[in-house]
Design a protein around this motif. Structure first.
Motif, PDB file in Angstrom:
ATOM      1  N   THR A   2       0.835  -1.186   0.000  1.00 32.62           N
ATOM      2  CA  THR A   2       0.000   0.000   0.000  1.00 32.62           C
ATOM      3  C   THR A   2       0.871   1.237   0.000  1.00 32.62           C
ATOM      4  N   GLU A   3       0.559   2.152  -0.907  1.00 38.45           N
ATOM      5  CA  GLU A   3       1.305   3.410  -0.961  1.00 38.45           C
ATOM      6  C   GLU A   3       0.754   4.357   0.086  1.00 38.45           C
ATOM      7  N   GLY A   4       1.624   5.248   0.565  1.00 39.76           N
ATOM      8  CA  GLY A   4       1.203   6.261   1.518  1.00 39.76           C
ATOM      9  C   GLY A   4       0.417   7.358   0.829  1.00 39.76           C
ATOM     10  N   LEU A   5      -0.046   8.286   1.613  1.00 37.00           N
ATOM     11  CA  LEU A   5      -0.766   9.426   1.071  1.00 37.00           C
ATOM     12  C   LEU A   5       0.232  10.470   0.592  1.00 37.00           C
ATOM     13  N   ASP A   6      -0.109  11.128  -0.518  1.00 37.73           N
ATOM     14  CA  ASP A   6       0.775  12.206  -0.974  1.00 37.73           C
ATOM     15  C   ASP A   6       0.557  13.418  -0.061  1.00 37.73           C
ATOM     16  N   GLN A   8      -0.615  16.396  -0.456  1.00 36.66           N
ATOM     17  CA  GLN A   8      -1.929  17.046  -0.569  1.00 36.66           C
ATOM     18  C   GLN A   8      -3.015  16.220   0.123  1.00 36.66           C
ATOM     19  N   GLN A   9      -2.996  14.902  -0.093  1.00 30.85           N
ATOM     20  CA  GLN A   9      -3.971  14.029   0.555  1.00 30.85           C
ATOM     21  C   GLN A   9      -3.802  14.053   2.066  1.00 30.85           C
ATOM     22  N   LEU A  10      -2.559  13.960   2.515  1.00 31.36           N
ATOM     23  CA  LEU A  10      -2.277  13.974   3.949  1.00 31.36           C
ATOM     24  C   LEU A  10      -2.709  15.299   4.574  1.00 31.36           C
ATOM     25  N   TYR A  13      -6.513  15.383   4.803  1.00 35.99           N
ATOM     26  CA  TYR A  13      -6.961  14.483   5.873  1.00 35.99           C
ATOM     27  C   TYR A  13      -6.744  15.113   7.247  1.00 35.99           C
TER      28      TYR A  13
END
Length: 164
Positions: A2-6, A8-10, A13
């Protein structure tokens, strides 16, 4: 893997999580001070003020709360005379929850201050366009999450299965 959040996504969130926590904190302070209610108890009264009578399962799904937690909170509200619980005549497994006049009066007295808190904390910094976009986004997110089976529909684990 599973890839982490980029970034912008982080960032989105964490901003959502922090804003939700701050809003809930201010709302809970108001509810405790003005009505002696928890956030969950207010949510239950709000749903019942609209519908007047719901099953415990409908309440659990509506406020996204565990069955045991809801039973405890409903017991506190019933003890305070804000709701009543009774067996359903249509389904012997269901318990009906009804808001009392005292519950409606308390909800009505707390609601204006609740609206002021929500307006001050959430709505005041938004333009009409912002509010429209936020409503659209959160409706999509909520509908996506609600498409999953409700927590009350999840099978309960037996005591043996929960033991180590």
């Amino acid at each position: 893997m599973t890839e982490g959040l980029d970034p912008q996504q982080l960032g989105a969130y964490f901003a959502l999580s922090e804003a939700t926590s701050l809003l809930q904190h201010h709302v809970e302070q108001h509810l405790r001070a003005e009505g002696g209610l928890s956030y969950v108890q207010f949510q239950l009264l709000a749903r019942l003020a609209e519908a007047h009578r719901l099953t415990m399962t409908q309440l659990a799904d509506g406020v996204v709360y565990s069955r045991s937690g809801l039973t405890y909170q409903a017991g506190l509200l019933e003890k305070a005379g804000l709701i009543t619980r009774s067996p359903s005549t249509d389904d012997e497994r269901a318990t009906l929850v009804t808001i009392t006049e005292k519950g409606l009066a308390l909800f009505g007295s707390i609601l204006p201050g609740h609206v002021q808190v929500v307006r001050r904390m959430l709505l005041d910094p938004l333009s009409e366009a912002d509010l429209r976009h936020l409503g659209d986004i959160m409706t999509r997110v909520r509908d996506h999450m609600r498409a999953l089976p409700p927590r009350s529909a999840a099978a309960r684990k037996s005591r043996a299965a929960r033991s180590p």
